[in-house]
Every structure is written in structure tokens, then in C-alpha cells.
Design a protein around this motif. Structure first.
Motif, PDB file in Angstrom:
ATOM      1  N   PRO A 181     -10.160   2.146  -4.037  1.00  0.00           N
ATOM      2  CA  PRO A 181      -9.762   3.368  -4.195  1.00  0.00           C
ATOM      3  C   PRO A 181     -10.942   4.151  -4.932  1.00  0.00           C
ATOM      4  O   PRO A 181     -11.476   3.692  -5.733  1.00  0.00           O
ATOM      5  CB  PRO A 181      -8.568   3.291  -5.026  1.00  0.00           C
ATOM      6  CG  PRO A 181      -7.923   2.129  -4.829  1.00  0.00           C
ATOM      7  CD  PRO A 181      -9.141   1.179  -4.500  1.00  0.00           C
ATOM      8  N   GLU A 182     -10.955   5.602  -4.564  1.00  0.00           N
ATOM      9  CA  GLU A 182     -12.015   6.314  -5.153  1.00  0.00           C
ATOM     10  C   GLU A 182     -11.320   7.417  -6.085  1.00  0.00           C
ATOM     11  O   GLU A 182     -10.302   8.049  -5.329  1.00  0.00           O
ATOM     12  CB  GLU A 182     -13.048   6.988  -4.221  1.00  0.00           C
ATOM     13  CG  GLU A 182     -13.741   6.005  -3.613  1.00  0.00           C
ATOM     14  CD  GLU A 182     -14.590   6.841  -2.421  1.00  0.00           C
ATOM     15  OE1 GLU A 182     -15.963   6.693  -2.573  1.00  0.00           O
ATOM     16  OE2 GLU A 182     -13.932   7.099  -1.405  1.00  0.00           O
ATOM     17  N   PHE A 183     -11.468   7.816  -7.154  1.00  0.00           N
ATOM     18  CA  PHE A 183     -10.778   8.767  -8.035  1.00  0.00           C
ATOM     19  C   PHE A 183     -11.320   9.979  -7.211  1.00  0.00           C
ATOM     20  O   PHE A 183     -12.235  10.440  -7.101  1.00  0.00           O
ATOM     21  CB  PHE A 183     -11.464   8.460  -9.606  1.00  0.00           C
ATOM     22  CG  PHE A 183     -11.077   9.697 -10.329  1.00  0.00           C
ATOM     23  CD1 PHE A 183     -11.801  10.725 -10.461  1.00  0.00           C
ATOM     24  CD2 PHE A 183      -9.747   9.617 -11.135  1.00  0.00           C
ATOM     25  CE1 PHE A 183     -11.455  11.778 -11.400  1.00  0.00           C
ATOM     26  CE2 PHE A 183      -9.343  10.651 -11.843  1.00  0.00           C
ATOM     27  CZ  PHE A 183     -10.124  11.803 -12.062  1.00  0.00           C
ATOM     28  N   TYR A 214      -4.405   8.087   0.866  1.00  0.00           N
ATOM     29  CA  TYR A 214      -4.182   8.872  -0.290  1.00  0.00           C
ATOM     30  C   TYR A 214      -3.373   8.071  -1.187  1.00  0.00           C
ATOM     31  O   TYR A 214      -2.013   7.943  -0.855  1.00  0.00           O
ATOM     32  CB  TYR A 214      -4.088  10.241  -0.033  1.00  0.00           C
ATOM     33  CG  TYR A 214      -5.372  10.688   0.804  1.00  0.00           C
ATOM     34  CD1 TYR A 214      -5.399  10.842   2.213  1.00  0.00           C
ATOM     35  CD2 TYR A 214      -6.340  11.609   0.042  1.00  0.00           C
ATOM     36  CE1 TYR A 214      -6.551  11.283   2.640  1.00  0.00           C
ATOM     37  CE2 TYR A 214      -7.459  12.120   0.715  1.00  0.00           C
ATOM     38  CZ  TYR A 214      -7.661  11.947   1.869  1.00  0.00           C
ATOM     39  OH  TYR A 214      -8.695  12.316   2.503  1.00  0.00           O
ATOM     40  N   LEU A 215      -3.712   7.668  -2.537  1.00  0.00           N
ATOM     41  CA  LEU A 215      -2.750   7.088  -3.568  1.00  0.00           C
ATOM     42  C   LEU A 215      -2.614   7.735  -4.649  1.00  0.00           C
ATOM     43  O   LEU A 215      -3.478   8.648  -5.032  1.00  0.00           O
ATOM     44  CB  LEU A 215      -3.807   5.606  -3.797  1.00  0.00           C
ATOM     45  CG  LEU A 215      -3.634   4.702  -2.799  1.00  0.00           C
ATOM     46  CD1 LEU A 215      -4.883   3.587  -3.320  1.00  0.00           C
ATOM     47  CD2 LEU A 215      -2.454   3.938  -2.380  1.00  0.00           C
ATOM     48  N   CYS A 216      -1.519   7.763  -5.194  1.00  0.00           N
ATOM     49  CA  CYS A 216      -1.158   8.430  -6.360  1.00  0.00           C
ATOM     50  C   CYS A 216      -0.659   7.418  -7.600  1.00  0.00           C
ATOM     51  O   CYS A 216      -0.118   6.218  -7.037  1.00  0.00           O
ATOM     52  CB  CYS A 216       0.071   9.491  -5.856  1.00  0.00           C
ATOM     53  SG  CYS A 216       0.756  10.056  -7.554  1.00  0.00           S
ATOM     54  N   TYR A 276      -6.013   9.270  -5.949  1.00  0.00           N
ATOM     55  CA  TYR A 276      -7.247   8.547  -5.338  1.00  0.00           C
ATOM     56  C   TYR A 276      -7.362   8.454  -3.843  1.00  0.00           C
ATOM     57  O   TYR A 276      -6.283   8.614  -3.167  1.00  0.00           O
ATOM     58  CB  TYR A 276      -7.092   7.070  -5.570  1.00  0.00           C
ATOM     59  CG  TYR A 276      -7.075   6.403  -6.965  1.00  0.00           C
ATOM     60  CD1 TYR A 276      -5.942   6.783  -7.788  1.00  0.00           C
ATOM     61  CD2 TYR A 276      -8.346   6.390  -7.880  1.00  0.00           C
ATOM     62  CE1 TYR A 276      -5.711   6.544  -9.330  1.00  0.00           C
ATOM     63  CE2 TYR A 276      -8.216   6.101  -9.342  1.00  0.00           C
ATOM     64  CZ  TYR A 276      -7.167   6.156  -9.891  1.00  0.00           C
ATOM     65  OH  TYR A 276      -7.043   5.923 -11.320  1.00  0.00           O
ATOM     66  N   ARG A 277      -8.341   8.224  -3.173  1.00  0.00           N
ATOM     67  CA  ARG A 277      -8.587   8.082  -1.673  1.00  0.00           C
ATOM     68  C   ARG A 277      -9.079   6.666  -1.634  1.00  0.00           C
ATOM     69  O   ARG A 277      -9.933   6.370  -2.145  1.00  0.00           O
ATOM     70  CB  ARG A 277      -9.660   9.218  -1.376  1.00  0.00           C
ATOM     71  CG  ARG A 277      -9.700   9.231   0.243  1.00  0.00           C
ATOM     72  CD  ARG A 277     -10.352  10.162   0.609  1.00  0.00           C
ATOM     73  NE  ARG A 277     -12.046  10.059   0.249  1.00  0.00           N
ATOM     74  CZ  ARG A 277     -12.741  11.394   0.524  1.00  0.00           C
ATOM     75  NH1 ARG A 277     -12.507  12.252   1.265  1.00  0.00           N
ATOM     76  NH2 ARG A 277     -14.158  10.988   0.132  1.00  0.00           N
ATOM     77  N   PRO A 315      -1.805  -0.479  -4.593  1.00  0.00           N
ATOM     78  CA  PRO A 315      -2.058  -1.770  -5.399  1.00  0.00           C
ATOM     79  C   PRO A 315      -1.020  -1.934  -6.460  1.00  0.00           C
ATOM     80  O   PRO A 315      -0.496  -1.184  -7.064  1.00  0.00           O
ATOM     81  CB  PRO A 315      -3.459  -1.422  -6.126  1.00  0.00           C
ATOM     82  CG  PRO A 315      -4.180  -0.129  -5.310  1.00  0.00           C
ATOM     83  CD  PRO A 315      -2.918   0.648  -4.772  1.00  0.00           C
ATOM     84  N   VAL A 316      -0.882  -3.174  -6.675  1.00  0.00           N
ATOM     85  CA  VAL A 316       0.164  -3.794  -7.757  1.00  0.00           C
ATOM     86  C   VAL A 316      -0.561  -4.558  -8.704  1.00  0.00           C
ATOM     87  O   VAL A 316      -1.256  -5.214  -8.555  1.00  0.00           O
ATOM     88  CB  VAL A 316       1.289  -4.604  -7.216  1.00  0.00           C
ATOM     89  CG1 VAL A 316       2.387  -4.939  -8.332  1.00  0.00           C
ATOM     90  CG2 VAL A 316       2.084  -3.643  -6.060  1.00  0.00           C
ATOM     91  N   SER A 317      -0.387  -4.196  -9.988  1.00  0.00           N
ATOM     92  CA  SER A 317      -1.325  -4.617 -11.119  1.00  0.00           C
ATOM     93  C   SER A 317      -0.750  -6.342 -11.579  1.00  0.00           C
ATOM     94  O   SER A 317       0.220  -6.508 -11.363  1.00  0.00           O
ATOM     95  CB  SER A 317      -0.935  -3.998 -12.497  1.00  0.00           C
ATOM     96  OG  SER A 317      -1.407  -4.569 -13.467  1.00  0.00           O
ATOM     97  N   LEU A 318      -1.824  -7.076 -11.696  1.00  0.00           N
ATOM     98  CA  LEU A 318      -1.524  -8.340 -11.734  1.00  0.00           C
ATOM     99  C   LEU A 318      -1.835  -8.730 -13.354  1.00  0.00           C
ATOM    100  O   LEU A 318      -1.042  -9.460 -13.922  1.00  0.00           O
ATOM    101  CB  LEU A 318      -2.399  -9.298 -10.943  1.00  0.00           C
ATOM    102  CG  LEU A 318      -2.046  -9.443  -9.568  1.00  0.00           C
ATOM    103  CD1 LEU A 318      -3.200 -10.198  -8.909  1.00  0.00           C
ATOM    104  CD2 LEU A 318      -0.837  -9.928  -9.083  1.00  0.00           C
TER     105      LEU A 318
END
Lengths: 115, 112
Positions: B43-45, B90-92, B35-36, A44-47
Motif C-alpha cells: 500500500p501507498e499512503f 483503495y484501503l482505509c 492508502y492505494r 492487511p491484518v496485523s501479525l
């Protein structure tokens, strides 16, 4: 339980048209609300980010509003472009506890802009 | 590129194998989050670090999951004995203040 609900789940609009996405939340105590744009397969990129005292914030063709009394926010996209096709995620942050800042994410609205 | 980076971008593994992902935050950011995200969901923390200290863990982080940030810079997320339900992005994210988290591109895990 803190929740963020977004509507609609998805929408299709024609290039050049406007659209508005909705976000309702129950997160408390409220710290801030952000809208993110997420392209498929990317992070995600912040808007925009808004605190309790801010009613509206713009970022180019994106304008976000916040009504902290009714716990509602909207994201308006003006003169949509093909590159606006993405998921738009509403994220609400709880007021800081200790050193953390927990975010609650909405499920997102998937926008498809057609020529 | 001074953004958040994650490696690998894609990982395909067989059920039961262990996998490890790496996240390199923006250099001056002391806060790091994992996050997943499953398809069509937000996303979930999972967990949060401030410097090298792991300050918060979600109940989603079962005992098969472990995260580290040994020197307060990069972080690793390991999943042991992977299951098909672990398939996700999986997001960081990293930040200097609690506001304004910057996300990496994510690591997409597929467990076959």
C-alpha cells in the motif's frame, strides 16, 4: 528516501515446512516495525508489532525478529498450513512527527503453501 | 462486526466518470488513513485525518482526488475524471494511537 525492501518476492513451500521472510529498511527515525498478512482481495491484518527495544515477538506460528542496528527484520512461519498462503507485508513507522505517523510499506512477499 | 468497513467493495467505472468511496472506521478511533495498493505492491499512503482535520496528504493525491471526514467519523474519498491508472485497491485504516492501524477490506476500483 525511506524504503522497505522485502525478499524473496515470492516463495512456494510444502505444507508443514518452515520458511523465513526478510525485510530490510532505511526508515529513520525508527518508531516501530510491523508484519501484516494480506489475503488476496482483502485488507492487511496485523501479525506483530515491534519497537526499537524488542528483538522478537511471536503470534502463534509466526515469529518476528528485529535487529535495529542492522535495520533488518525477519518473519518465520513454523509448520506452514494451507491458510498461510497470502502476501506478507513489512511496514516500518517513522517516529511521530506532529500528529501523524507515516508508514512505509514493503512490496510484500507472496507465499504459496502447497499440500 | 466492529472492524473497519468500506463501501463499495468493488467499483467498475468508465474513464472520465467520478467515483466516491466510503470508509467507516472503528467507532472510537480518531485517526483515519487512506492508502492505494496496486497489484503485487504494498500500500501507498494517500492521506491522514485526525478527527475531522486532514493533517497530511501525499503527493500521490492529485487534484482529482479529494478526501473528507466531515464529522470526524466516516470518511469519503472521491476521484474525479477517473483515469485507467486509477485502477487499484483503495484501503482505509483507522487507529486510536499512531501504532496498530486496523485496515478495512478495501474497495477495488477498475476503470475501463
Amino acid at each position: 528516501k525511506n524504503q522497505v525492501e522485502q525478499s524473496p518476492q515470492s516463495l512456494i513451500i510444502l505444507e508443514g515446512k518452515n520458511c523465513t521472510l526478510q525485510c530490510n529498511y532505511t526508515v529513520s527515525p525508527f518508531s516501530n516495525l510491523r508484519w501484516y498478512k494480506q489475503d488476496t482481495g482483502r485488507g492487511p491484518v496485523s501479525l506483530t508489532i515491534m519497537t526499537f527495544s524488542e528483538n522478537t515477538k511471536s503470534n502463534g506460528r509466526y515469529t518476528a525478529t528485529l535487529d535495529a542496528d542492522t535495520k533488518q527484520s525477519s518473519l518465520h512461519i513454523t509448520a506452514s498450513q494451507l491458510s498461510d498462503s497470502a502476501s506478507y507485508i513489512c511496514v516500518v513507522s517513522e517516529r511521530i512527527k506532529a500528529a501523524g505517523n507515516k508508514l512505509t510499506f514493503g512490496g510484500g512477499t507472496r507465499v504459496l503453501v502447497k499440500p | 462486526d466492529t472492524g473497519v468497513s468500506q463501501n463499495p467493495r468493488h467499483k467498475i467505472t468508465k474513464r472520465g466518470q467520478n467515483v466516491t468511496f466510503r470508509c467507516d472506521p472503528i467507532s472510537e478511533h480518531n485517526r483515519l488513513y487512506w492508502y492505494r495498493q496496486t497489484l503485487g505492491q504494498g500500500p501507498e499512503f494517500l492521506t491522514y485525518f485526525q478527527n475531522e482535520a486532514q493533517l497530511e496528504k501525499s503527493r500521490l493525491l492529485s487534484d482529482r482526488f479529494s478526501a473528507e471526514r466531515p464529522k470526524g467519523s466516516f470518511s469519503t474519498l472521491e476521484i474525479q475524471r477517473t483515469e485507467q491508472g486509477d485502477s487499484a485497491m483503495y484501503l482505509c485504516a483507522s487507529s486510536l494511537t499512531p501504532e496498530g492501524q486496523y485496515f478495512g477490506p478495501g474497495t477495488r476500483l477498475t476503470v475501463t
